[in-house]
Structure formats: C-alpha cells, structure tokens
Design an enzyme around this catalytic site. Sequence first.
Site, PDB file in Angstrom:
ATOM      1  N   GLU A   1      19.082  17.311  21.997  1.00  0.00           N
ATOM      2  CA  GLU A   1      20.512  17.144  21.778  1.00  0.00           C
ATOM      3  C   GLU A   1      20.912  15.685  21.976  1.00  0.00           C
ATOM      4  OE1 GLU A   1      22.341  21.534  22.667  1.00  0.00           O
ATOM      5  OE2 GLU A   1      22.229  20.174  24.373  1.00  0.00           O
TER       6      GLU A   1
ATOM      7  N   CYS B   1      24.706   9.020  23.627  1.00  0.00           N
ATOM      8  CA  CYS B   1      23.789   9.466  24.668  1.00  0.00           C
ATOM      9  C   CYS B   1      22.531   9.998  23.987  1.00  0.00           C
ATOM     10  CB  CYS B   1      24.450  10.547  25.519  1.00  0.00           C
ATOM     11  SG  CYS B   1      23.437  11.125  26.892  1.00  0.00           S
TER      12      CYS B   1
ATOM     13  N   CYS C   1      12.409  18.342  30.065  1.00  0.00           N
ATOM     14  CA  CYS C   1      12.359  17.389  31.166  1.00  0.00           C
ATOM     15  C   CYS C   1      11.420  17.936  32.228  1.00  0.00           C
ATOM     16  CB  CYS C   1      13.757  17.178  31.749  1.00  0.00           C
ATOM     17  SG  CYS C   1      13.862  15.833  32.969  1.00  0.00           S
TER      18      CYS C   1
ATOM     19  N   CYS D   1      15.611  18.486  38.433  1.00  0.00           N
ATOM     20  CA  CYS D   1      16.746  18.212  39.313  1.00  0.00           C
ATOM     21  C   CYS D   1      17.594  19.480  39.395  1.00  0.00           C
ATOM     22  CB  CYS D   1      17.563  17.040  38.787  1.00  0.00           C
ATOM     23  SG  CYS D   1      16.634  15.487  38.738  1.00  0.00           S
TER      24      CYS D   1
ATOM     25  N   CYS E   1      20.954  20.035  37.424  1.00  0.00           N
ATOM     26  CA  CYS E   1      20.980  19.633  36.009  1.00  0.00           C
ATOM     27  C   CYS E   1      20.486  20.751  35.108  1.00  0.00           C
ATOM     28  CB  CYS E   1      20.102  18.392  35.821  1.00  0.00           C
ATOM     29  SG  CYS E   1      20.056  17.778  34.133  1.00  0.00           S
TER      30      CYS E   1
ATOM     31  N   GLY F   1      15.432  14.344  29.235  1.00  0.00           N
ATOM     32  CA  GLY F   1      14.203  13.673  29.606  1.00  0.00           C
ATOM     33  C   GLY F   1      14.395  12.494  30.545  1.00  0.00           C
ATOM     34  N   GLU F   2      13.292  12.024  31.105  1.00  0.00           N
ATOM     35  CA  GLU F   2      13.235  10.841  31.963  1.00  0.00           C
ATOM     36  C   GLU F   2      12.650   9.694  31.133  1.00  0.00           C
ATOM     37  OE1 GLU F   2      13.090   7.842  33.990  1.00  0.00           O
ATOM     38  OE2 GLU F   2      13.840   9.459  35.281  1.00  0.00           O
TER      39      GLU F   2
ATOM     40  N   SER G   1      18.921   5.163  32.082  1.00  0.00           N
ATOM     41  CA  SER G   1      19.125   5.909  33.323  1.00  0.00           C
ATOM     42  C   SER G   1      17.808   6.519  33.769  1.00  0.00           C
ATOM     43  CB  SER G   1      20.165   7.017  33.116  1.00  0.00           C
ATOM     44  OG  SER G   1      20.298   7.798  34.294  1.00  0.00           O
TER      45      SER G   1
ATOM     46  N   SER H   1      19.992   7.711  38.827  1.00  0.00           N
ATOM     47  CA  SER H   1      20.502   9.014  39.264  1.00  0.00           C
ATOM     48  C   SER H   1      20.227   9.133  40.762  1.00  0.00           C
ATOM     49  CB  SER H   1      19.802  10.146  38.493  1.00  0.00           C
ATOM     50  OG  SER H   1      20.129  10.080  37.128  1.00  0.00           O
ATOM     51  N   PHE H   2      21.199   8.782  41.560  1.00  0.00           N
ATOM     52  CA  PHE H   2      20.990   8.655  43.004  1.00  0.00           C
ATOM     53  C   PHE H   2      21.338   9.961  43.733  1.00  0.00           C
ATOM     54  CE2 PHE H   2      21.502   6.404  47.150  1.00  0.00           C
ATOM     55  CZ  PHE H   2      20.253   5.812  47.163  1.00  0.00           C
ATOM     56  N   HIS H   3      22.610  10.297  43.769  1.00  0.00           N
ATOM     57  CA  HIS H   3      23.107  11.636  44.097  1.00  0.00           C
ATOM     58  C   HIS H   3      22.987  12.083  45.543  1.00  0.00           C
ATOM     59  CE1 HIS H   3      23.467  11.902  39.830  1.00  0.00           C
ATOM     60  NE2 HIS H   3      22.178  12.048  39.618  1.00  0.00           N
TER      61      HIS H   3
ATOM     62  N   CYS I   1      27.632  15.510  31.004  1.00  0.00           N
ATOM     63  CA  CYS I   1      26.458  15.045  31.730  1.00  0.00           C
ATOM     64  C   CYS I   1      25.791  16.204  32.460  1.00  0.00           C
ATOM     65  CB  CYS I   1      26.886  13.973  32.728  1.00  0.00           C
ATOM     66  SG  CYS I   1      25.540  13.255  33.650  1.00  0.00           S
TER      67      CYS I   1
END
Length: 392
Positions: free
Chosen positions: A114, A127, A134, A138, A141, A195-196, A227, A249-251, A369
């Site tokens: 997507e 985006c 992925c 996480c 997510c 994905g990363e 990111s 992506s800290f969170h 997101c």
Amino acid sequence: MKAPVTPDVLTVPRKEGPGARPNLIGMTRDGLRAALIAVGTPEKQAKMRVNQVWQWLYHWGVRDFAQMTNLAKDFRALLADNFVIELPEVVTRQLSEDGTRKYLVRIAGGHEVEVVYIPEEGRGTLCVSSQVGCTLTCSFCHTGTQKLVRNLTPAEIVGQVMLARDDLEEWPEQGTGTGDKGPRLLSNIVLMGMGEPLYNFENVRDAMKIVMDGEGIALGRRRITLSTSGVVPEIARTAQEIGCLLAVSFHATTDAVRDVLVPINKRWNIEALLEALREYPKVSNSERITFEYVMLNGVNDTDEDAHRLVALLEGIPAKVNLIPFNEWPGAPYTRSSNNRIRAFATILMEAGYASPIRTPRGEDIMAACGQLKSATERSRKSRAQIAAEAGL
C-alpha cells in the site's frame, strides 16, 4: 507481555523468468549504461544515450519507446527489442474525505503493498513502502501483523512514486519549456509505509538516488525522510550513501517498554540507538532528527515518560512527532486522551523541543500511520478468524 526478537533478514535477489527482458525502471545510471552497452550501444555514445533515456523515463514519464522522439528509430527499436518499461499495477485507489489517497499496488509475484499520498497546504507527501509485509512485529502497528514476504526492488520502490505522479497528472507536458507546472503536488517522500527500509538498504538507496537525480524526478535529499525502527548498523550508511532526513520510531523511554512496543530494541537498545543517532547529523548535514512517538494510553504517555525523553534527547538536534494512536481492529492499545497528549507535548516544548501533534489522516480508509496492510492480507486473516471461531 512478550515480543519476539527481530530475526536477521537475508536479501535474496529476485530471479526473472527465462527470456525476460530487463526493466529499465529502477536501474541506476551506471546500471543503465552497462545495460545499453551490453545490447550493442557504442561506448562513446553510452553517456549521451543514458542521459536521453533517463530524461524520457523520469522527467517526462514516458513509457513507450516509440515516443522517445529524439532517439533514432533504429535505437528505439533496439530498446524495444531488449528492454521493458514496467511499473507496479494499481489494483485499487481510495480517496479519503480529507483528500488522502491510498493505492493498493500489485508487484511481481502477485504480492501487494500500500502507498499513501497526503495533500497538505503547500506540499504533498507520498508514503512509500519498502517491503511486502514487515519483520519487526511492533505491537502497536497493524502493518507489522503481516508477515514479511520479500524486499521490494528499486523498480518497485521508484514505481510507487511514478504511479502517484500518474494519478496526480504531474508529469510535465512536452513542448512547454522546462515542463514545470508550478508548485509540486508530490513534493516530499517518506519511507514510512510497509516494511523496515534499512532491512532493504541497497534497493532503497538505489531507488532514492533515482528519485533525487536532478535530470529526472529531482526531489532534493531534504525532501526525503527515511523512517527506521533502529537498525543501528545501517544508520551510518544511510548518512553516507543517501544523506536524506532521518526519522526514528522511538515510542518509549525505557528498554522494558520499548522491548515490547518495538522488539528490535532487544537487539539494539535505546543507548546503542542514541549513540548512532548522535553522529547522523554530522555526517549527513541534516539539521535534526525526527523522533516518532505514538501516544498509547497508560503505556508510554506519562509526565515521567516526557521528562525521561527530554533527558535522552540531550545533545541531539531533534524534534518529536507525537502521533495519536491510530486504532485498528483487534489492536491491543487505545489512544491517549487529547489532554494527556497536550500535557506531554508541553513538557517537551518547555525543554526546547518542537513537538507537533500529528493530525491523523485517512483514517476512514485505513491509510493512517501504522494502519497499512494489504487488502488481501486483511481479508485472508478475517476468513481465518471466522473459521477458527466456527471451530473449522
């Protein structure tokens, strides 16, 4: 709560079928030059031919060799006999009430990703996805609940940008001077889709070099934000070989919480991540790093978390994007209240950090997101859940 440790990911190059003609989309300039020479282009002409073909593909957006009118007919025939110009296929296009567009895109092998376009005042952000699925799992997510299938190729990454420009009708018209129509509708790219990106580094790097090339799509490196969830060994390479802006992506503000929210933290913890990030602006000449922080009710949104975050960021030029949690069916978390988010932001701002609260976009089409997941994967899971509930 327990979360799996992120596994190593081996990038396996895609093998084309026998007799398949190479796709010109996604080739670097060096790759394109080598490909043209391999099919008989004289080496003395190769640089000129690369420039000509490159401009047709990435400045004018032409997909038909016959339309490359400044090339001799025999050279156009040579191209047509030996190469293809192929983009991923747009399966569905959804338009949100707020103007956000979400594309379901099918790539080689029938897999789907997507892509989301977000229009804003004076800019438009795309985006982009870098993997099918992925591997990071996480826990907040929705995208991470889809298993990793494979890395996207440079053609499939650049193709997302080109498809969006198709839909926005943003390719310049030939015969109009420079071809500029005014302010760009697609002015920024964020590698924040499925994905990363840093687990697909080489392909992402090559795709972004194509996007940044001044003779084509020509988006500057400060118009591109990558990111990452914290693939520490690749952060320095990103600064050196891409040089784009970086978002993390800290969170969470403790390893105990981040281990659950972002399981890659079990491999590279907060201390290791911050050490790598302190060097990034020096190498890439970026002004600052963006820290993404999803606001989860009762999990990471206390005043104590905000003060810990301020302490962790000391010495790093940074801004913090506070992201109200975008809920999805079956999500294990809920969104922090508006008052709690504002209180958190106030602590950061009083410490001198810009801390905008992101306005959720495209929620009505699951384009916000953390909500990206291919439609077929969603329906497949739904069928499995129904079967399980029925005892089948």
